[in-house]
Design a protein around this motif. Sequence first.
Motif, PDB file in Angstrom:
ATOM      1  N   ALA A   1      -7.287   0.723   0.988  1.00  0.00           N
ATOM      2  CA  ALA A   1      -7.380   0.876  -0.468  1.00  0.00           C
ATOM      3  C   ALA A   1      -8.594   1.689  -0.893  1.00  0.00           C
ATOM      4  CB  ALA A   1      -7.436  -0.506  -1.122  1.00  0.00           C
TER       5      ALA A   1
ATOM      6  N   THR B   1      -8.458  -3.766  -7.863  1.00  0.00           N
ATOM      7  CA  THR B   1      -7.906  -3.217  -6.614  1.00  0.00           C
ATOM      8  C   THR B   1      -8.857  -3.519  -5.461  1.00  0.00           C
ATOM      9  OG1 THR B   1      -6.933  -1.434  -7.921  1.00  0.00           O
ATOM     10  CG2 THR B   1      -6.949  -1.141  -5.546  1.00  0.00           C
TER      11      THR B   1
ATOM     12  N   ARG C   1      -5.042  -5.067   1.811  1.00  0.00           N
ATOM     13  CA  ARG C   1      -4.980  -3.882   2.676  1.00  0.00           C
ATOM     14  C   ARG C   1      -6.355  -3.352   3.069  1.00  0.00           C
ATOM     15  NH1 ARG C   1       0.173  -3.729   4.538  1.00  0.00           N
ATOM     16  NH2 ARG C   1      -0.578  -1.844   5.525  1.00  0.00           N
ATOM     17  N   GLN C   2      -7.409  -4.006   2.652  1.00  0.00           N
ATOM     18  CA  GLN C   2      -8.790  -3.675   3.039  1.00  0.00           C
ATOM     19  C   GLN C   2      -9.091  -2.182   2.950  1.00  0.00           C
ATOM     20  OE1 GLN C   2     -10.202  -5.835   6.453  1.00  0.00           O
ATOM     21  NE2 GLN C   2      -9.148  -7.670   5.880  1.00  0.00           N
TER      22      GLN C   2
ATOM     23  N   ALA D   1       0.838  -1.216   0.000  1.00  0.00           N
ATOM     24  CA  ALA D   1       0.000   0.000   0.000  1.00  0.00           C
ATOM     25  C   ALA D   1       0.862   1.252   0.000  1.00  0.00           C
ATOM     26  CB  ALA D   1      -0.963   0.009   1.187  1.00  0.00           C
TER      27      ALA D   1
ATOM     28  N   ALA E   1      -7.850  -6.045  -2.462  1.00  0.00           N
ATOM     29  CA  ALA E   1      -7.741  -5.443  -1.132  1.00  0.00           C
ATOM     30  C   ALA E   1      -8.551  -6.247  -0.122  1.00  0.00           C
ATOM     31  CB  ALA E   1      -8.232  -4.000  -1.171  1.00  0.00           C
ATOM     32  N   TYR E   2      -9.702  -6.768  -0.561  1.00  0.00           N
ATOM     33  CA  TYR E   2     -10.570  -7.528   0.358  1.00  0.00           C
ATOM     34  C   TYR E   2     -10.546  -9.025   0.042  1.00  0.00           C
ATOM     35  CZ  TYR E   2     -12.447  -3.069   1.989  1.00  0.00           C
ATOM     36  OH  TYR E   2     -12.579  -1.826   2.546  1.00  0.00           O
TER      37      TYR E   2
ATOM     38  N   PHE F   1      -2.132  -2.942  -3.405  1.00  0.00           N
ATOM     39  CA  PHE F   1      -3.106  -2.862  -2.309  1.00  0.00           C
ATOM     40  C   PHE F   1      -3.619  -4.225  -1.882  1.00  0.00           C
ATOM     41  CE2 PHE F   1      -3.409   1.584  -3.752  1.00  0.00           C
ATOM     42  CZ  PHE F   1      -3.269   2.220  -2.520  1.00  0.00           C
ATOM     43  N   TYR F   2      -2.949  -5.306  -2.299  1.00  0.00           N
ATOM     44  CA  TYR F   2      -3.398  -6.660  -1.944  1.00  0.00           C
ATOM     45  C   TYR F   2      -3.531  -6.789  -0.416  1.00  0.00           C
ATOM     46  CZ  TYR F   2      -3.097 -11.627  -0.884  1.00  0.00           C
ATOM     47  OH  TYR F   2      -3.337 -12.884  -0.373  1.00  0.00           O
TER      48      TYR F   2
END
Length: 1023
Positions: free
Chosen positions: A534, A556, A530-531, A495, A560-561, A527-528
Motif C-alpha cells: 500500500a 489506508t 497489505r502492508q 490490493a 494496511a498495517y 489495501f487492508y
Amino acid sequence: MVRPQSSAAGVLALLQEPDPIFKQHALKALNPLVPQFWAEISEHIAVIEALYESEELPRPARDAAALVASKVYYFLGEYDEALSFALGAGNAFQAATRTYGSEEYVETIVSKAIDHYIRTRSAEQSGSKEKIDPRLQSMIEGIFARCIAEGEFKQAIGIALESHRLDVIAAIYEQTKDVSLLTYAMEGVLDTGFSLSYRDQALRFLFPLFPRLTTGDGSPHVHALTGLLVTLSDPSLTIPLLSSLVEKEQLMAYQFAFDLVEGGSQDFLETVRLELPEGNEKTRVVYDKLRTILTGKESVKLYREFLKRNNQTDLLILKSTKDALEPRSSIYHTALTLQNAFMHAGTTSDVFLRDNLEWLGLASNWSKFSATAGLGVIHKGYFEQGQTILGPYLPQTGGESNIQGAAYSEGGALYALGLINAGCGSDVTTYLRETLKAAQGEVVQHGAALGLGVAGMGSKSMETFEDLKNILFTDSAVAGEASGYAMGLIMLGTAASEPVREMLQYARETQHEKIIRGLAMGTAFIFYGRQEEADETVKLLLAEKDPILRYGGVYTLALAYAGTANNDAVRQLLHIAVSDTSDDVRRAAVTSLAFLLFKNPGQVPRIVQLLSESYNPHVRCGATLALGIACAGTGLQDAVEILEPMTKDSVDFVRQGAFIALGMILVEQSEASSPSLAATRARYTKVISDKHEDPMARFGAAIGQGFIDAGGRNATISLQSRAGSTNTSAVVGMVLFCQFWYWYPLAHCACLSFSPTGIIGLNGDLKAPKFEYISNAKPSLFAYPSSTKPPKKETVTKVATAVLSTTAKVKAREKKKAAAEGETMDLDDKPDSKHEGDADVEMKSDESPRDGDVSPITQSVLLSEENRPSTSTRPGKKAEPSFELRPNFSRVTPAQLGYISFPSDGRYQPVRAVSTKTPLSKSGKAVAVPGSNSSSAALGQGSEKYAGGGGILILTDLRPTEDAEFIEMETAAPVAAPEVAAPQAGNGHALGVQPTGRHIALDETTPDAPPPEPFEYPFDNDT
C-alpha cells in the motif's frame, strides 16, 4: 601505597619504540587504561591502527591493538568503527567479554553487531550483492550458541527471526521439543512489522514443525495453528490438516473448523469448504458436518442462542434515556436508536421498540433510516428469518413505494438485511444486487449499497463491484457515498490496482465531498492488511491537496498495517497528527493509531497521553477514540484515568469522544474489577438527564451507555479473534463506526466488532449437553452489574414544626415541677409523637447518635450497616466463596478465561485448552494465576496480550454409555415482523403487511370497546 596513574603518556611513548617487544607491552598496558584516558589515547589512534595492520607483530598483539582502537572509537561514539575493529580483535574481544568493567562496552558492540547482521541479512534477502563479513558471521554464531547454552531460547529466536535465520529456530526446536517456543516464534512473526513475503515464508517454515493435534493432551498449540492458517489463508495447507484430523481425531477436526470460522475471511472459508474431499462411507458424515461448520452459520446460530438466553439488558436505563432526550430532535432520536441497538445487539429482543411505538413513530427521514437499520443490529445473525422480520419494510416486488417517507424505511431495511447477514451473507447478496439495480431513489440505493458492502465483505465479486460502480457514476451524493464504501468492502484486502485507479480517478473528478470520502475510505479497505504493497498509494494520497483524500490516505496506512504495530507507520501517523493543515486529517491520524496498536493495549495510553492534552480539540477527540478502540474491553485503568478528565473538556465533541471511549473500555467489567465502572455509569445518567448539556455530549453518553452493556451485557468489543489473529470484520466495523462523525447511520457497523463471550460446549454430535465447569475466582469479580432501581416515589410528609430551645426548656421545667409535686402529668417522654401532625421537635442535633441518620418520618435513628448491633435473628455477612460453578451456555469474560477449569471427575472435557493463558490441567485445576485472590490479577490480564480462547468448545464424553441431558435450542419459528411495522404505524405507511404483536392492535374490523358506565361526581365534597 600505590599512587593512581594520572596520564597514559608513558605507555603511549612506548608505541614509538622500534623494538616490537616494547610495542606489545604498551598495547597490553593500554587496554585497561582506555576507559580513563581514552581522550589522550585518541590522539595516537593512527599509530594504534597502523600496529593492527602491521605484519611484524604477532597475532595476539595485533588483536590487542584492534581491541584498544575499538574501545577508543566506542568512547568517541563512533560505533560502526568500534564494531569493525572489535571484529578484527578476534580472541582479544572474546577475552574482553569476560573482563570485569568491560560489560557496557561489550554489550554495546554485541548489539551493534546484531543490528548490522540483521541489516545485511535483510538486504541480502531482498537481492543485495553485499556479502556478510565472515568474522561478523562467526560472532553471531557465537551469540546463538551462548543463548542456547544458557537456555535463553526466546532471545535466540528473536534474533533469528529478524535476521532471517529460520534454520536456528528449527535447531532450537529439535533440541528442546518445546511447542511454546514455536508459538512464541509465530506470534513474533505476526506481531512484528515484517514484510508480507517474509511473514508468509516464516509461517510456512514454522507450520510443519508443529506436532500433530491430539485430543488427549489438550493441544495448547491449537490457537497458534489456527492463527497461522487464518493469516496465510492457504487452503492447500488447511485441507490436508483437516483431512488428517478426520481420520483419527474427529472431535479435534470440529474444534479446528469452529476456530477457523472465528478468524477466517469469507472467501478462504468458502474455498476450504468447496475443496474438502467427499470422504468414504465412514468419514462422509464428518466431512458433511465440517462443511456445515465452515459456512459460519452454525457458529452464528450458537452465539445467537447464547445472547438470547443470557440477555441481561437493563430496560430501565433505556427508559430513563428515552424520558430525558427530546424525541422530536433527530440527533436524540438517533442516539436512543443506536443505544437500544447496541444494548440488544444479536439478542433478537425488540421489547423496547414494541413498548415505545409512539416514540418510534416520531422518526422522520434519516432518523427513520437509522431506526430501521437498528433492527439489523438487534437481529444480527438471525439470517434464517432476516427477510421475514424486515418484510413490511423491504421494497415490494413492484418497485419502490411512492408513499412519502417510505424510501427511508426501505433503505434502512436493506442496510439492516446486510447487517443481519454479516459474516454469512452469500444468501442475500443476489437479492440486494437486484434491488440495487431496480432502485431509482437515492435513499434506497444508499441502503442497498451499504447492505451489499457489509453482507458481501471480502467476497471479491467483480459483478457486484460493477453494479456499485454504475450507481457511483450517476453522481448522486447520497448513493455515491455508500457505493464508494461498498466497493472497498467487496474488494477488501485485494490490493487490486485497477479498481483503485478507477475509484481515485472519479474521486478527483467529482464535486461531491460525500462521494470523495466514500471512495477514499473504499481505497483504504482495498489495501487492508497489505502492508508494504500500500505504500505507493499512501504516498500518493498523503500528497493530495484535497484534505478528504489525505484523510483516506491516513486510513489506508492504518488498515494496511492493522495490528502490526509497525514503527514506521506509527511514526508517520504521529507526524501527520501534529503537522497536517486539516483538523479532520489530524483527528483521523490520532484515531488510526488504535488500529495499529490494538494488540498491545498497554502501550497506547503512554503514546496518546501528550496528544490528549493538545491545544487542538480535534486531536484531543482523536485521542479519546484511539484509547477506546485500542483498549476496548480491557478495563485498563491507565486509559480510564486519561479519559475521565476529558469528560469535563470545554469542547462538546471531545466530551462526546470521551464518553464513547469509556463505554468501549469498560464493557463487561464488574464493579469489583473496575473501580471506575459505577462512577462512569452515574456520569452517563447525569449528562443524559441534564437538559443544559450540549447535544453532542449527550449523544456520546447515550452511545457509551450502549457500548458498556453491549449485546445484553454478554459481548465484548475486540479487534482480535479468539485465536489471537486480527479480526477482519471487527476492524472494518470500527473504521466504519468512526465515520459517524459525518454520517450517523454508519455507527451501526460497530456491532461487527461485538464478540459474544461465553463458553458453549458441544459434544461430537454438535449438541449442547448440560454440564458445569469451575470459575476459580470470587463470583463478584466477574458478576453482571447490578440492575438500576426505579426512582422511589417521594411521599410528601407534613414537616414537623421546629420550636426554639427556650420553649423546650419551659416544658422541661414544667415536667420537673410536676414530678416534684407527685402529680402524674400527661407529658410523654417523646413530645413529638403526642399529636400526629403539629408536634414540636426538640432541636438537639448534638445528642443524636452520629453514626446514624434520623428518619424524618419516625424520628428514630437509622444506624448504618457497620454500627447496627448484630442480633441473633440477623445472620452475619457470609464470606464470599473463592470459586463458583457455571453451567454450559453462560457468560465468561475474556479476563475470566484464565480462571476457568473443568472438574477432573466431570463427564465432559474440552479437546483443547480453554484459554491461551491456562494450559489444560489433568487434575481439573487451573494453573494458579498469580495473585488470583485480588481483583488486580483480573485487571492485569487486560493490559497483557489478549487472552483469547473460550467460545465454542468441542467436548469429549468420558461416559458415552450414560444418558445425557441436552439444552433445548429455541427453534426459530417464523416471525411476521412484529416491531418492524412500528415506524409505519406512526407515519401512516404500512406496506400491505398487517403487523402482529402483543402491543399492536390496528385491525379496523375489531369492535369498539363499550362506553364506560354512567356515574355521578360528588361535587359537594370539593374543598
